[in-house]
Design a protein around this motif. Structure first.
Motif, PDB file in Angstrom:
ATOM      1  N   VAL A   1     -52.115  19.135 -24.517  1.00 22.10           N
ATOM      2  CA  VAL A   1     -51.222  20.277 -24.339  1.00 22.10           C
ATOM      3  C   VAL A   1     -51.702  21.098 -23.151  1.00 22.10           C
ATOM      4  O   VAL A   1     -52.865  21.504 -23.100  1.00 22.10           O
ATOM      5  CB  VAL A   1     -51.160  21.163 -25.604  1.00 22.10           C
ATOM      6  CG1 VAL A   1     -50.376  22.445 -25.318  1.00 22.10           C
ATOM      7  CG2 VAL A   1     -50.515  20.407 -26.761  1.00 22.10           C
ATOM      8  N   ASN A   2     -50.803  21.321 -22.192  1.00 24.05           N
ATOM      9  CA  ASN A   2     -51.073  22.245 -21.097  1.00 24.05           C
ATOM     10  C   ASN A   2     -50.772  23.655 -21.571  1.00 24.05           C
ATOM     11  O   ASN A   2     -49.719  23.887 -22.193  1.00 24.05           O
ATOM     12  CB  ASN A   2     -50.196  21.930 -19.890  1.00 24.05           C
ATOM     13  CG  ASN A   2     -50.596  20.639 -19.200  1.00 24.05           C
ATOM     14  OD1 ASN A   2     -51.453  19.898 -19.673  1.00 24.05           O
ATOM     15  ND2 ASN A   2     -49.978  20.358 -18.070  1.00 24.05           N
ATOM     16  N   THR A   3     -51.640  24.602 -21.281  1.00 26.98           N
ATOM     17  CA  THR A   3     -51.417  25.967 -21.737  1.00 26.98           C
ATOM     18  C   THR A   3     -52.023  26.964 -20.762  1.00 26.98           C
ATOM     19  O   THR A   3     -52.945  26.641 -20.015  1.00 26.98           O
ATOM     20  CB  THR A   3     -52.001  26.182 -23.148  1.00 26.98           C
ATOM     21  OG1 THR A   3     -51.661  27.505 -23.605  1.00 26.98           O
ATOM     22  CG2 THR A   3     -53.518  26.020 -23.150  1.00 26.98           C
ATOM     23  N   ASN A   4     -51.498  28.188 -20.804  1.00 27.02           N
ATOM     24  CA  ASN A   4     -52.099  29.249 -20.003  1.00 27.02           C
ATOM     25  C   ASN A   4     -53.099  30.079 -20.792  1.00 27.02           C
ATOM     26  O   ASN A   4     -53.684  31.022 -20.268  1.00 27.02           O
ATOM     27  CB  ASN A   4     -51.018  30.151 -19.381  1.00 27.02           C
ATOM     28  CG  ASN A   4     -50.111  30.808 -20.416  1.00 27.02           C
ATOM     29  OD1 ASN A   4     -50.481  31.021 -21.570  1.00 27.02           O
ATOM     30  ND2 ASN A   4     -48.896  31.154 -19.999  1.00 27.02           N
TER      31      ASN A   4
ATOM     32  N   ALA B   1     -51.468  32.309 -25.875  1.00 29.40           N
ATOM     33  CA  ALA B   1     -50.862  32.282 -27.200  1.00 29.40           C
ATOM     34  C   ALA B   1     -51.775  32.986 -28.211  1.00 29.40           C
ATOM     35  O   ALA B   1     -52.981  33.126 -27.979  1.00 29.40           O
ATOM     36  CB  ALA B   1     -50.606  30.842 -27.638  1.00 29.40           C
TER      37      ALA B   1
ATOM     38  N   PHE C   1     -56.933  19.961 -24.349  1.00 28.23           N
ATOM     39  CA  PHE C   1     -56.138  21.025 -23.736  1.00 28.23           C
ATOM     40  C   PHE C   1     -56.424  21.086 -22.246  1.00 28.23           C
ATOM     41  O   PHE C   1     -57.545  20.846 -21.800  1.00 28.23           O
ATOM     42  CB  PHE C   1     -56.476  22.384 -24.349  1.00 28.23           C
ATOM     43  CG  PHE C   1     -55.924  22.595 -25.731  1.00 28.23           C
ATOM     44  CD1 PHE C   1     -54.658  23.142 -25.912  1.00 28.23           C
ATOM     45  CD2 PHE C   1     -56.659  22.246 -26.849  1.00 28.23           C
ATOM     46  CE1 PHE C   1     -54.151  23.342 -27.186  1.00 28.23           C
ATOM     47  CE2 PHE C   1     -56.166  22.446 -28.128  1.00 28.23           C
ATOM     48  CZ  PHE C   1     -54.902  22.992 -28.294  1.00 28.23           C
TER      49      PHE C   1
ATOM     50  N   CYS D   1     -41.866  30.804 -19.908  1.00 25.37           N
ATOM     51  CA  CYS D   1     -43.278  31.071 -19.647  1.00 25.37           C
ATOM     52  C   CYS D   1     -43.505  32.571 -19.738  1.00 25.37           C
ATOM     53  O   CYS D   1     -42.633  33.364 -19.365  1.00 25.37           O
ATOM     54  CB  CYS D   1     -43.709  30.546 -18.277  1.00 25.37           C
ATOM     55  SG  CYS D   1     -45.499  30.616 -18.022  1.00 25.37           S
TER      56      CYS D   1
ATOM     57  N   THR E   1     -46.611  26.556 -25.736  1.00 23.68           N
ATOM     58  CA  THR E   1     -46.811  27.292 -26.991  1.00 23.68           C
ATOM     59  C   THR E   1     -45.675  28.266 -27.284  1.00 23.68           C
ATOM     60  O   THR E   1     -45.597  28.811 -28.391  1.00 23.68           O
ATOM     61  CB  THR E   1     -48.139  28.063 -26.968  1.00 23.68           C
ATOM     62  OG1 THR E   1     -48.132  29.012 -25.883  1.00 23.68           O
ATOM     63  CG2 THR E   1     -49.318  27.106 -26.802  1.00 23.68           C
TER      64      THR E   1
ATOM     65  N   THR F   1     -45.860  19.831 -21.721  1.00 22.74           N
ATOM     66  CA  THR F   1     -45.952  20.747 -20.598  1.00 22.74           C
ATOM     67  C   THR F   1     -44.789  21.726 -20.660  1.00 22.74           C
ATOM     68  O   THR F   1     -43.940  21.650 -21.542  1.00 22.74           O
ATOM     69  CB  THR F   1     -45.920  19.985 -19.256  1.00 22.74           C
ATOM     70  OG1 THR F   1     -44.603  19.494 -19.011  1.00 22.74           O
ATOM     71  CG2 THR F   1     -46.890  18.807 -19.266  1.00 22.74           C
TER      72      THR F   1
ATOM     73  N   GLU G   1     -44.529  27.257 -20.611  1.00 20.49           N
ATOM     74  CA  GLU G   1     -45.687  27.379 -21.499  1.00 20.49           C
ATOM     75  C   GLU G   1     -45.339  26.758 -22.847  1.00 20.49           C
ATOM     76  O   GLU G   1     -44.547  27.314 -23.613  1.00 20.49           O
ATOM     77  CB  GLU G   1     -46.076  28.853 -21.668  1.00 20.49           C
ATOM     78  CG  GLU G   1     -47.101  29.138 -22.740  1.00 20.49           C
ATOM     79  CD  GLU G   1     -48.366  28.300 -22.601  1.00 20.49           C
ATOM     80  OE1 GLU G   1     -48.890  27.850 -23.638  1.00 20.49           O
ATOM     81  OE2 GLU G   1     -48.834  28.073 -21.457  1.00 20.49           O
TER      82      GLU G   1
ATOM     83  N   TYR H   1     -53.208  28.883 -31.917  1.00 23.13           N
ATOM     84  CA  TYR H   1     -54.170  27.905 -31.402  1.00 23.13           C
ATOM     85  C   TYR H   1     -54.989  27.291 -32.535  1.00 23.13           C
ATOM     86  O   TYR H   1     -55.315  26.101 -32.495  1.00 23.13           O
ATOM     87  CB  TYR H   1     -55.085  28.554 -30.371  1.00 23.13           C
ATOM     88  CG  TYR H   1     -54.456  28.749 -29.009  1.00 23.13           C
ATOM     89  CD1 TYR H   1     -53.795  27.710 -28.369  1.00 23.13           C
ATOM     90  CD2 TYR H   1     -54.516  29.981 -28.372  1.00 23.13           C
ATOM     91  CE1 TYR H   1     -53.207  27.886 -27.117  1.00 23.13           C
ATOM     92  CE2 TYR H   1     -53.941  30.169 -27.109  1.00 23.13           C
ATOM     93  CZ  TYR H   1     -53.291  29.115 -26.498  1.00 23.13           C
ATOM     94  OH  TYR H   1     -52.717  29.295 -25.268  1.00 23.13           O
TER      95      TYR H   1
ATOM     96  N   LYS I   1     -57.730  33.980 -21.403  1.00 25.94           N
ATOM     97  CA  LYS I   1     -57.976  32.575 -21.095  1.00 25.94           C
ATOM     98  C   LYS I   1     -59.389  32.163 -21.526  1.00 25.94           C
ATOM     99  O   LYS I   1     -59.585  31.089 -22.113  1.00 25.94           O
ATOM    100  CB  LYS I   1     -57.789  32.327 -19.597  1.00 25.94           C
ATOM    101  CG  LYS I   1     -56.342  32.354 -19.118  1.00 25.94           C
ATOM    102  CD  LYS I   1     -56.273  32.266 -17.603  1.00 25.94           C
ATOM    103  CE  LYS I   1     -54.849  32.334 -17.075  1.00 25.94           C
ATOM    104  NZ  LYS I   1     -54.091  31.093 -17.335  1.00 25.94           N
TER     105      LYS I   1
END
Length: 331
Positions: free
Chosen positions: A91-94, A97, A112, A22, A70, A65, A68, A102, A137
């Motif tokens: 897809v879980n993401t912060n 990326a 997402f 991550c 990506t 998950t 991170e 994306y 974000k």
């Protein structure tokens, strides 16, 4: 007493942890990741095999998950494969990326989930170890919505969010296609009791008020919480999602970084590899979801068919009145 048969095990999603890496180190992360230092990725063959397992066993949704996701070097290929195999892909993401990555994922990812714990830029960087994280974000949020992909904003309810939750509602109202998902804080090895009953009570009251004013945007607090954590019990039943209606084998299964199948992220025991129909009929999944381990007072509760004692992950369990129950339960 409710019959076990009324608690239906019907998983429709397979959550696959594709990496332990991550690029943030969020203090509240329920996965208890420590940042980029844990740069272990699931082997491609392992992830592809579990996508095939989801197809073979009729699970319509696959979720990636982490860590991170990506950061996995083969994330484009893995997403493309899940898409080609006809799975609905989450897809879980912060949100950190590169925009170009994306752009590629937006062609095949259906949905997402974006972590968004606070809306104060300086505070977000402080608790996540990031730099300019909020702006990145929100840039990703706009990018995904412009591509026609819905985004769920995952907000772990930190105590500092009390009294400020309407700010998240205002954000989603300004961004059609965004969905707000307030979450109970989950236990981690570092902090096995991140929420107190006072936290549960305060957030239940605040979210109930938002549900009254914004019924289209606010649907309650996700991640299983025992309804009796607050007073009155009916408030908990209205605001909180329960274990049997949202979590664990009632809704989804999880694959950890080591490649083993689990009943949920909070389960330590790995299930044997078998067809899903066989697992659903056997003691492994049934035992994890069984009401038999709950205190007798829980088994007699009118809401047990939804609540099922709250979160059943081992870190959050305590023994009370001869049974095992979520530490927030007021027994």
């Amino acid at each position: 007493m409710i019959s076990e048969r009324q608690l239906t095990l019907n998983p429709r999603e397979l959550k696959i942890e594709v990496t332990g890496a991550c690029n943030l180190a969020c203090s509240f992360c329920y996965q208890d990741k420590q940042g980029i230092g844990q740069a272990r990725h699931s082997p491609e063959e392992q992830v592809l095999g579990w996508i095939d397992w989801a197809v073979d066993n009729g699970l319509p949704t696959v979720r990636f998950t982490g860590g991170e996701p990506t950061l996995h070097p083969a994330i484009r290929m893995l997403c493309n494969y899940a898409h080609l195999r006809g799975r609905r892909l989450i897809v879980n993401t912060n949100g950190l990326a590169p925009a170009g990555l994306y752009d590629d994922l937006l062609r095949v990812v259906d949905f997402f989930c974006l972590s968004l714990p606070v809306l104060d830029a300086a505070r977000l960087d402080q608790i996540s170890g990031g730099r300019g994280a909020l702006g990145k974000k929100l840039d990703f949020l706009r990018q995904a919505l412009a591509a026609g992909r819905p985004v769920a904003l995952l907000t772990p309810l930190l105590p500092e969010n009390k009294g400020r939750l309407v700010e998240f509602v205002d954000l989603v109202r300004k961004h059609p296609g965004a969905i707000w998902s307030p979450l109970r804080l989950k236990p981690t090895p570092r902090d096995p009791r991140p929420w107190t009953r006072r936290d549960a009570q305060d957030f239940a009251l605040e979210v109930a008020g938002l549900m009254d004013h914004y019924p289209a945007e606010v649907k309650g607090i996700q991640w299983a919480t025992p309804f009796c954590a607050v007073e009155p019990l009916e408030l908990g039943a209205r605001v909180f999602h329960g274990w049997a209606e949202q979590c664990g084998p009632h809704r989804s299964l999880a694959v950890g970084l080591e490649g083993g199948l689990r009943a949920c992220y909070g389960a330590r025991q790995t299930l044997r590899l078998a067809p899903l129909a066989e697992l659903l009929q056997g003691p492994d999944l049934g035992g994890h979801a069984s009401l038999a381990s709950l205190p007798e007072v829980c088994q007699g509760c009118a809401y047990v068919w939804r609540c099922a004692g709250g979160c059943r992950g081992q870190l959050g369990l305590v023994r009370r009145q001869g049974g095992w129950v979520d530490h927030l339960a007021s027994l």
